[in-house]
Design a protein around this motif. Structure first.
Motif, PDB file in Angstrom:
ATOM      1  N   LEU A   1       0.860  -1.177   0.000  1.00  0.00           N
ATOM      2  CA  LEU A   1       0.000   0.000   0.000  1.00  0.00           C
ATOM      3  C   LEU A   1       0.900   1.231   0.000  1.00  0.00           C
ATOM      4  O   LEU A   1       1.815   1.330   0.813  1.00  0.00           O
ATOM      5  N   ALA A   2       0.658   2.140  -0.911  1.00  0.00           N
ATOM      6  CA  ALA A   2       1.512   3.330  -1.016  1.00  0.00           C
ATOM      7  C   ALA A   2       0.673   4.599  -1.005  1.00  0.00           C
ATOM      8  O   ALA A   2      -0.357   4.685  -1.672  1.00  0.00           O
ATOM      9  N   HIS A   3       1.127   5.570  -0.240  1.00  0.00           N
ATOM     10  CA  HIS A   3       0.480   6.879  -0.244  1.00  0.00           C
ATOM     11  C   HIS A   3       0.893   7.637  -1.498  1.00  0.00           C
ATOM     12  O   HIS A   3       1.961   7.390  -2.066  1.00  0.00           O
ATOM     13  N   TYR A   4       0.030   8.559  -1.926  1.00  0.00           N
ATOM     14  CA  TYR A   4       0.314   9.358  -3.122  1.00  0.00           C
ATOM     15  C   TYR A   4       1.610  10.151  -3.012  1.00  0.00           C
ATOM     16  O   TYR A   4       2.166  10.580  -4.016  1.00  0.00           O
ATOM     17  N   TYR A   5       2.108  10.358  -1.786  1.00  0.00           N
ATOM     18  CA  TYR A   5       3.301  11.171  -1.596  1.00  0.00           C
ATOM     19  C   TYR A   5       4.594  10.364  -1.704  1.00  0.00           C
ATOM     20  O   TYR A   5       5.686  10.905  -1.503  1.00  0.00           O
ATOM     21  N   GLN A   6       4.497   9.079  -1.999  1.00  0.00           N
ATOM     22  CA  GLN A   6       5.690   8.253  -2.118  1.00  0.00           C
ATOM     23  C   GLN A   6       6.456   8.546  -3.409  1.00  0.00           C
ATOM     24  O   GLN A   6       5.921   9.143  -4.352  1.00  0.00           O
ATOM     25  N   ASN A   7       7.717   8.092  -3.444  1.00  0.00           N
ATOM     26  CA  ASN A   7       8.522   8.228  -4.652  1.00  0.00           C
ATOM     27  C   ASN A   7       7.830   7.531  -5.822  1.00  0.00           C
ATOM     28  O   ASN A   7       7.104   6.545  -5.639  1.00  0.00           O
ATOM     29  N   GLU A   8       8.081   8.017  -7.014  1.00  0.00           N
ATOM     30  CA  GLU A   8       7.422   7.484  -8.209  1.00  0.00           C
ATOM     31  C   GLU A   8       7.650   5.989  -8.382  1.00  0.00           C
ATOM     32  O   GLU A   8       6.731   5.243  -8.723  1.00  0.00           O
ATOM     33  N   GLU A   9       8.878   5.521  -8.128  1.00  0.00           N
ATOM     34  CA  GLU A   9       9.178   4.110  -8.346  1.00  0.00           C
ATOM     35  C   GLU A   9       8.406   3.215  -7.379  1.00  0.00           C
ATOM     36  O   GLU A   9       8.064   2.077  -7.727  1.00  0.00           O
ATOM     37  N   ILE A  10       8.111   3.725  -6.201  1.00  0.00           N
ATOM     38  CA  ILE A  10       7.302   2.952  -5.246  1.00  0.00           C
ATOM     39  C   ILE A  10       5.845   2.957  -5.682  1.00  0.00           C
ATOM     40  O   ILE A  10       5.156   1.933  -5.599  1.00  0.00           O
ATOM     41  N   GLN A  11       5.359   4.091  -6.151  1.00  0.00           N
ATOM     42  CA  GLN A  11       3.991   4.148  -6.646  1.00  0.00           C
ATOM     43  C   GLN A  11       3.797   3.163  -7.807  1.00  0.00           C
ATOM     44  O   GLN A  11       2.738   2.527  -7.927  1.00  0.00           O
ATOM     45  N   GLU A  12       4.818   3.018  -8.631  1.00  0.00           N
ATOM     46  CA  GLU A  12       4.715   2.148  -9.800  1.00  0.00           C
ATOM     47  C   GLU A  12       4.592   0.674  -9.424  1.00  0.00           C
ATOM     48  O   GLU A  12       3.961  -0.103 -10.138  1.00  0.00           O
TER      49      GLU A  12
END
Length: 337
Positions: free
Chosen positions: A49-60
């Motif tokens: 689960l990732a918050h919108y404020y995470q680094n792009e690579e984690i969001q991906e």
């Protein structure tokens, strides 16, 4: 009359876990990390689960991206055995409160929150005792100990609804975000006793620079998070939670938007509306990206995510008596949401 109160912090929260990190001079290959994280998720029946404020690579690589309310609901409903929470400390703690039988991991144990860290439970207890006839509403950005002293928890997405659900004659204490509290007071026409706390990310925006950018883009609309200071909110065309801002920009026909919240929101949003121009609201600092970023959120990295999934640590643990007390106000929120 608006009341504000703040007790001087006696000490910073203790850090009691040191993350196992790879050697700094030997960074892991990104492709290897993605491959291994994908394999480990399947092997261990884990969800990220990732918050919108995470680094792009984690969001991906995340299985689900959302704001605080969305992530709380997802944590409650997942069938995974392991929840890797790519966010900050209080978010992983909330996930554990909702999922006592699941293992909850946080990639970097030191990923805190200025709101949660600025409202220590021992200080909040003294504050609360001064208003014994008040219903206690706390923003989800707080510790389990503070939640346990609350009657109901809220997020920026449902805070107005939560306040309006409370009888008009009932006095309310709201913590820990003073800016959100002031916004709610204006929106609901209710008097709130406020804890004097703030988010360092949302207080960083510069009104003068915002106006300067707006004057260069007079057809743009400004979207702001309610944790921002009043002058920024007065200038905004839309005020809402992270998910609210996203939905507003997706559905509004305007072509240019100035976004006053953490810049991580722009990654997924840019993919959803490639035809629109998104401008991060400027801050008072002359930083490299000229936008506001949460240093705590950005402490999580792809490498740390891999290591925590591989080693199944740092693990979030919450004592059962504390968990059951903190669960009650969260459940009330979810029932209303």
């Amino acid at each position: 009359m608006l009341k504000a109160f703040q007790i001087k912090l006696k000490s910073k929260p203790k850090i009691y876990f040191t993350h196992l990190e790879a050697k700094k001079d030997q960074p892991m290959d990104k492709n290897f990390l993605i491959q291994e994280i994908t394999r480990l998720k399947k092997e261990k029946n884990a969800i990220i689960l990732a918050h919108y404020y995470q680094n792009e690579e984690i969001q991906e690589i995340a299985d689900f991206i959302g704001d605080s309310l969305e992530l709380a609901k997802k944590a409650q409903n997942t069938n995974a055995d392991i929840i890797v929470f790519a966010g900050v400390h209080f978010m992983a703690q909330t996930a554990k409160i909702l999922n006592p039988n699941k293992k909850v991991l946080l990639p970097d144990w030191n990923a805190g929150c200025s709101l949660a860290d600025g409202c220590l439970s021992e200080d909040f207890k003294i504050f609360k005792e001064q208003y014994p006839d008040h219903v206690v509403v706390t923003y989800i950005n707080c510790s389990a100990e503070v939640k346990a002293m609350s009657d109901i928890v809220c997020t920026s997405a449902n805070a107005k609804k939560i306040i309006e659900s409370i009888p008009a004659e009932q006095k309310i204490l709201f913590a820990p975000d003073e800016n959100l509290g002031k916004y709610l007071q204006k929106e609901t026409k209710r008097e709130l006793v406020l804890w004097k706390g703030s988010c360092i990310v949302h207080e960083a925006f510069s009104l003068d620079k915002l106006i300067e950018i707006y004057n260069k883009n007079p057809t743009a609309k400004i979207a702001a998070h309610p944790e921002s200071e009043s002058p920024i909110l007065k200038a905004a065309h839309y005020i809402g939670s992270t998910s609210g801002i996203i939905n507003f920009i997706k559905t509004d026909p305007t072509a240019v938007f100035i976004v006053a919240t953490e810049a991580g929101i722009l990654h997924e949003l840019a993919k959803a509306v490639p035809e629109k121009t998104l401008i991060p609201a400027p801050t008072t600092e002359n930083n490299s990206c000229a936008c506001s970023e949460c240093a705590f959120m950005k402490m999580n990295t792809l490498e740390k995510l891999y290591l925590c999934l591989k080693n199944e640590r740092p693990e979030m643990l919450v004592k059962e008596d504390l968990r059951t007390q903190a669960l009650k106000p969260i459940q009330r929120m979810l029932e209303l949401s």
